[in-house]
Scaffold this active site. Structure first.
Site, PDB file in Angstrom:
ATOM      1  CG  ASP A 140      14.110   1.295   0.560  1.00 29.63           C
ATOM      2  OD1 ASP A 140      13.914   0.560   1.546  1.00 29.63           O
ATOM      3  OD2 ASP A 140      13.256   1.481  -0.314  1.00 29.63           O
ATOM      4  CG  HIS A 206      11.222  -1.533   2.153  1.00 23.38           C
ATOM      5  ND1 HIS A 206      11.574  -0.411   1.448  1.00 23.38           N
ATOM      6  CD2 HIS A 206       9.876  -1.514   2.249  1.00 23.38           C
ATOM      7  CE1 HIS A 206      10.472   0.270   1.144  1.00 23.38           C
ATOM      8  NE2 HIS A 206       9.432  -0.380   1.613  1.00 23.38           N
ATOM      9  CB  SER A 532       7.235   0.506  -0.496  1.00 23.05           C
ATOM     10  OG  SER A 532       7.410   1.357   0.585  1.00 23.05           O
TER      11      SER A 532
END
Length: 748
Positions: A140, A206, A532
């Site tokens: 990520d 994220h 996600s």
């Protein structure tokens, strides 16, 4: 990828266009290519790096240039390298018998307090002590290790199997006993120097969000400025986390970095891999996620991947290799409502994540047409408040009503507005975090607001802070990518669904909650949406199952979660193309009764059936010789694989439905048991199970059966027929969706 606001695109589109034109490459430029060579050789001989250098020298014809062109070598878990090549050099390498595939490096994109309770995984859920030995790898944007979700209080040292490293750097001083590994990969210098830390630190948010969703520790009182307040925790809070930073601000997620991370993670000793990243589907041997996850599967590691955010359109699903666990996104039983009150007393409710409390009782209200500048119509749609259409003087200090958009809050903030009400062309389920007081309303309510604006000389309104409300769930999120897939037509993708809409989880405090540099709101938790967010839910669920069954293969764990999933109420136009086998039910998955296991040899037979080259398959598994597809049992049936779901695609000219699926189940329930099959099928579809009863006299015994699917031509306008097979011994329910999809002819 999470669904972030894209409203600044209009503002910078011309800049991107110019940059693209400037950087267009030619056939005379050296560009990075990935040269994939399959599994590592067991035999002694020259080193991997020497092998790569020799190949490059022969292809380029100049040893010095060859040495300078090599960017990176993979040699821990599989064989390959990255080099900057001319097209003709890449072609020469692809013709070498030791090479499986050569493909240009591309950039891919990134695809809570409530979700685990919603899934039945409460704080008091029974857990195994072995959970603390499980390592979840996350590929990520990095990790913000100072987050309370990664506190290592009470954790012992990393498990003995762990071989990974912790790389330090800017804003990342080291790991702890919760986050036991952290590395970063930036082989083509893809980051933005002003926004990225060249370290494992998360300057996007994220990676911190996905990591904490999977394995964050419990944090009481978590919220986003008071919204969604509760205890935030991951699905396996005792598990360890290893972060592999492969994505960069403005640079996406490079293929070569992804492969490097897989190469390391497999060698480091991780148990599960979570990849909330995707791109256009490609042949398995040209797809870095398919390649990396295949080698992970060979080592007993299951890879969970997001399905993509291009829904609700059909045929958009990504990460479709059968050894990948492909995850769709659903909503939970909570939504975020943002109310608007008009000066005439009328009240309207929309959706957004609006953290702002109003400072006044009422603000002046206008719309795009009334706030237009003299030349606004030359730039775009003034009713939609397109950038360049509005006058700053007419917007400043006012709430602006914008038609047909959910992303104009940035524009209104830029012009000094007090807020915005955005009317949507179609109903939406995504609550965006707004730059200023804002909400999105349905078209019907938007018409009422616009009518009010035009009915008075002094229109006014106020937008209230968001509040949470109950809603019916689960449902497939509108943005979640749908099948059918186009790579291997008779494997149903996505496989399963999990919460991915409006998820609260940890966030990096190195970036604002919207990611915009002008936004000063920094928070330890954030609410974002995307497949996600669904992907780490499934990675955690798989880790939970693995903690009870450490000897189960990736396919067995995947089967347990698929066959115990909760079938969802689905729209006829989507069926299981949106949700796969249904919403995960981790508590049931630890006792599935039967599993559909898949061996390496079965995957190889499947690849043979799909037409992959025997030489390439041999390289894939590390053989020195060409793989003889006739040396294994042929892949039988419509799909050729022992998959937990059953799917067939018909072309638009097919007249009848005819398919046979061969399956083998392994008893993991009770030693002495009898399972009986029942089928629910729609009119016009015949489904016969042979035999319809399976008897087991011991654990781990295997029994085989076939499913014969027949049907008359589909009715005009029908594209999907959906059935459900259920095996039951009165204690277990083992469910498999059966889906027939027909491509409808184009109209006109």
């Amino acid at each position: 990828m999470d669904i972030k606001q894209n409203n600044i695109l209009a503002f910078v589109f011309h800049v991107i266009l110019v940059a693209t034109l400037i950087n267009c490459s030619t056939d005379h430029e050296r560009k990075p290519y990935i040269v994939y060579m399959g599994a590592l050789s067991d035999g002694a001989g020259i080193s991997v790096m020497e092998e790569h250098q020799g190949l490059l020298s022969r292809a380029i014809g100049d040893e010095k240039i060859a040495r300078e062109s090599r960017v990176y070598s993979y040699g821990k878990s599989f064989n390959g390298f990255v080099a900057r090549l001319l097209p003709q050099e890449a072609q020469r390498l692809s013709e070498d018998e030791s090479v499986v595939s050569v493909f240009p490096n591309t950039r891919r994109k990134l695809h809570t307090t409530r979700t685990w309770d919603f899934l039945g995984m409460t704080k008091t859920l029974k857990r195994r002590q072995t959970e603390s030995n499980i390592v979840v790898a996350v590929l990520d944007t990095g990790i913000y290790i100072k987050s309370p979700s990664f506190n290592d209080k009470g954790f012992g040292p990393p498990p003995a199997k762990w071989k990974g490293k912790c790389v330090t750097g800017r804003n990342f001083t080291g790991c702890n006993n919760k986050v036991i590994g952290a590395k970063y990969y930036n082989l083509d210098n893809a980051g933005d120097p002003e926004r990225d830390d060249i370290s494992p630190a998360d300057t996007d948010g994220h990676g911190t969000h996905t990591s904490s969703t999977a394995a964050g520790v419990a944090v009481r009182g978590a919220s986003l400025y008071g919204l969604a307040k509760g205890t935030a925790r991951g699905g396996v809070p005792s598990a360890r986390i290893a972060m592999y930073k492969v994505c960069w601000n403005g640079g996406g997620c490079s293929d070569m970095d992804l492969l490097a991370a897989f190469d390391d993670a497999i060698q480091d000793g991780v148990d599960l891999i979570s990849v909330s990243i995707g791109g256009a589907s490609r042949s398995f041997l040209d797809d870095p996620i398919a390649i990396g996850s295949f080698h992970a599967m060979k080592k007993g590691i299951l890879t969970s991947c997001s399905a993509g955010n291009d829904g609700p359109y059909a045929g958009t699903v990504e990460n479709v290799a059968p050894w990948i666990f492909t995850v769709a996104a659903t909503g939970v039983d909570r939504k975020f409502e943002t109310a608007v009150k008009l000066g005439n007393g009328a009240a309207v409710s929309g959706i957004s994540v609006n953290t702002f409390t109003p400072r006044k009782k009422m603000y002046p209200l206008t719309n795009g047409v009334h706030a237009a500048n003299a030349t606004g119509y030359n730039y775009g749609n003034v009713s939609a408040c397109d950038y360049g259409t509005l006058s700053e003087d007419k917007v400043k200090g006012k709430i602006v009503y914008c038609l047909g958009s959910a992303t104009q809050d940035y524009t209104i903030k830029f012009l000094g507005g007090a807020g915005t009400i955005m009317a949507l062309d179609a109903p939406s389920d995504i609550a965006f975090t707004t730059f200023l007081p804002a909400t999105s309303v349905v078209a019907k309510d938007g018409i009422s607001i616009d009518r009010y604006i035009n009915s008075t000389k002094n229109p006014q309104a106020v937008i209230y802070k968001t509040r949470t409300a109950n809603t019916t769930a689960p449902f497939v999120a509108s943005f979640s990518s749908r099948g059918p897939q186009s790579i291997n037509l008779n494997i149903l993708k996505p496989d399963i669904a999990a919460p991915g809409l409006d998820i609260l989880a940890a966030y990096s405090q190195l970036v604002s909650i919207t990611g915009d540099i002008t936004d000063k709101r920094i928070a330890p938790f954030n609410i974002i949406s995307g497949t996600s967010m669904a992907c780490p839910h499934v990675a955690a669920a798989a880790a939970y199952v693995k903690s009870f069954h450490p000897d189960w293969s990736p396919a067995a764990i995947k089967s347990a979660l698929m066959t115990t999933a909760i079938p969802m109420k689905i729209k006829p136009e989507d069926a299981e193309l949106g949700s796969g086998s249904g919403q995960i039910n981790p508590r049931k998955a630890i006792h599935p009764g039967l599993v559909y296991d898949i061996s390496l040899s079965s995957y190889l037979s499947f690849l043979c059936k799909e037409g992959y080259n025997g030489t390439d398959i041999g390289r894939l598994i590390g053989g020195k010789n060409k793989h003889d597809c006739s040396s294994f049992s042929p892949a039988r049936g419509t799909d050729g694989l022992n998959y937990p779901s059953m799917h067939m695609q018909l072309n638009e000219t097919a007249s009848r439905i005819s398919a046979v699926f061969y399956r083998t189940v392994t008893n993991v329930g009770y030693g002495d048991s009898v399972y009986k099959a029942t089928v629910a099928s729609p009119k016009g579809l015949s489904v016969q199970v042979v035999p319809s009863t399976l008897k087991f006299d011991r654990l781990h015994k295997k029994q085989s059966f076939k499913v014969v699917v027949k049907g008359r031509p589909m009715k005009k306008g029908t594209s999907i027929l959906s059935a459900l097979l259920e095996w039951s011994d009165s204690k277990h329910s083992v469910k498999s969706p059966i889906l027939v999809y027909k491509l409808l002819p184009l109209s006109g």
